[in-house]
Design an enzyme around this catalytic site. Structure first.
Site, PDB file in Angstrom:
ATOM      1  CE  LYS A  71      -2.275   1.411   3.666  1.00  0.00           C
ATOM      2  NZ  LYS A  71      -3.250   1.457   4.773  1.00  0.00           N
ATOM      3  CD  GLN A 143      -9.184   5.810   9.369  1.00  0.00           C
ATOM      4  OE1 GLN A 143      -9.717   4.768   9.697  1.00  0.00           O
ATOM      5  NE2 GLN A 143      -8.193   5.860   8.503  1.00  0.00           N
ATOM      6  CG  ASP A 164     -14.847  16.236  15.779  1.00  0.00           C
ATOM      7  OD1 ASP A 164     -14.226  15.305  15.254  1.00  0.00           O
ATOM      8  OD2 ASP A 164     -14.625  17.437  15.508  1.00  0.00           O
ATOM      9  CG  ASP A 225      -1.005   8.763  11.816  1.00  0.00           C
ATOM     10  OD1 ASP A 225      -0.596   9.776  12.420  1.00  0.00           O
ATOM     11  OD2 ASP A 225      -1.760   8.823  10.831  1.00  0.00           O
ATOM     12  CE  LYS A 229      -0.365  12.941  13.745  1.00  0.00           C
ATOM     13  NZ  LYS A 229      -1.232  12.413  12.655  1.00  0.00           N
TER      14      LYS A 229
END
Length: 331
Positions: A71, A143, A164, A225, A229
């Protein structure tokens, strides 16, 4: 032979979540038992564009089938606002291990979202309390949708709380699922106190504290990721049962990367890899466990397993109808 060209709609249609969750579980097992090859994820940093490229190759032997693929994926946080494009995009090449022939080229963006949800579902199945019925989601981006879709396959989720900063994203998420769940917007603390929590944000400063979580909450930490983070306060990780997907990736760029590099977490704070639990080499949730955390960075074997599901379903439909897909080209 034909190379199937499969777009995002095809990937979604040909990857029923129940089948996908099982395939991702097989991938974790194959990785743990050494029946997979997965070189480290490689990065091309593009600071001038506030983004990066990642290449993720893998091969796995799941017993009844084997598969290989790679990928090519990007992460560009400025894309939605500046270019009206997704933050994350990808392309998956799925190949026959025996001949090397490219059996399919498929949309890697949808594939990533679906296999990420499935990975969280596998972890939830092993680490959440059996009677989990409420789920919190922090981060209502793309996601988040497959997080709920997949986890609802392994637990009888009834109540959903989504949090959110973007009210429009929350409203869209609630509208999408309002016919299936008792769903509402809420604060971070309200979401984090649910039986299952998925955090799907790009933050570099923790947004979930130890006080926010329920006594037996299982957390799928999906957002970290890249180096720097972190979604969960270090105290959460110090006190929780921490399960990771891969040691090298999580210590480099997963949820544990910041406290690990700062010396606030050590190897002793990592309870198991998810593959160890899937294969029975380590325990999932026990009666002594309180908060559990799954640190997911996303593995190339997950992409290969998901691509296998998609390819097999697409091929089966083509064979059944006896007509080539319009998205297939001959070589």
């Amino acid at each position: 032979m034909q190379t199937h060209l499969l777009d995002g709609d095809d990937v979604e249609n040909y990857s029923p979540m129940t089948t996908l969750v099982s395939a991702i579980e097989d991938a974790f097992a194959a990785y743990q038992t050494g029946d997979a090859q997965m070189p480290p994820k490689s990065y091309i940093e593009l600071p001038e564009y506030n983004g990066d490229f990642r290449s993720m190759p893998a091969y796995m032997d799941a017993g009844d089938w084997d598969a290989a693929g790679i990928k090519w994926v990007n992460v560009h946080p400025d894309n939605p606002e500046d270019h009206d494009l997704p933050t994350v995009m990808g392309t998956m090449i799925y190949s026959d291990p025996e001949t090397g022939f490219p059996l399919a080229i498929m949309d890697g963006t949808e594939l990533t979202m679906r296999r990420t949800g499935a990975a969280a579902a596998v972890a939830t199945d092993y680490l959440a309390v059996e009677d989990a019925s409420s789920m919190g989601i922090i981060g209502a981006g793309v996601q988040s949708y497959t997080q709920l879709e997949a986890i609802a396959q392994v637990r009888d989720i009834e109540e959903v709380v989504v949090s959110d900063l973007d009210d429009e994203r929350v409203a869209a998420f609630v509208s999408h699922f309002e016919d299936e769940f008792d769903i509402r917007s809420g604060s971070i603390a309200e979401a984090a106190s649910c039986d299952v929590l998925s955090t799907v944000t790009p933050v570099r400063e923790p947004v979930v504290s130890a006080d926010d979580l329920g006594e037996h909450t299982h957390v799928n930490a999906m957002g970290a990721d890249a180096e720097g983070k972190q979604e969960l306060a270090t105290e959460v990780l110090q006190n929780a049962k921490v399960v990771i997907d891969d040691y090298d990736q999580t210590t480099h760029s997963g949820e544990i990367n910041v406290p690990f590099h700062d010396g606030d977490l050590t190897d002793d704070d990592i309870d198991a890899q998810i593959g160890e639990i899937v294969t029975g080499e380590a325990n999932g949730r026990t009666s002594d466990d309180g908060v559990t955390v799954f640190d997911s960075t996303g593995l190339a074997i997950q992409d290969v397993a998901a691509a296998h599901v998609v390819y097999e379903a697409a091929s089966a439909e083509e064979e059944e109808t006896q007509t080539p897909s319009l998205l297939s080209v001959g070589n």
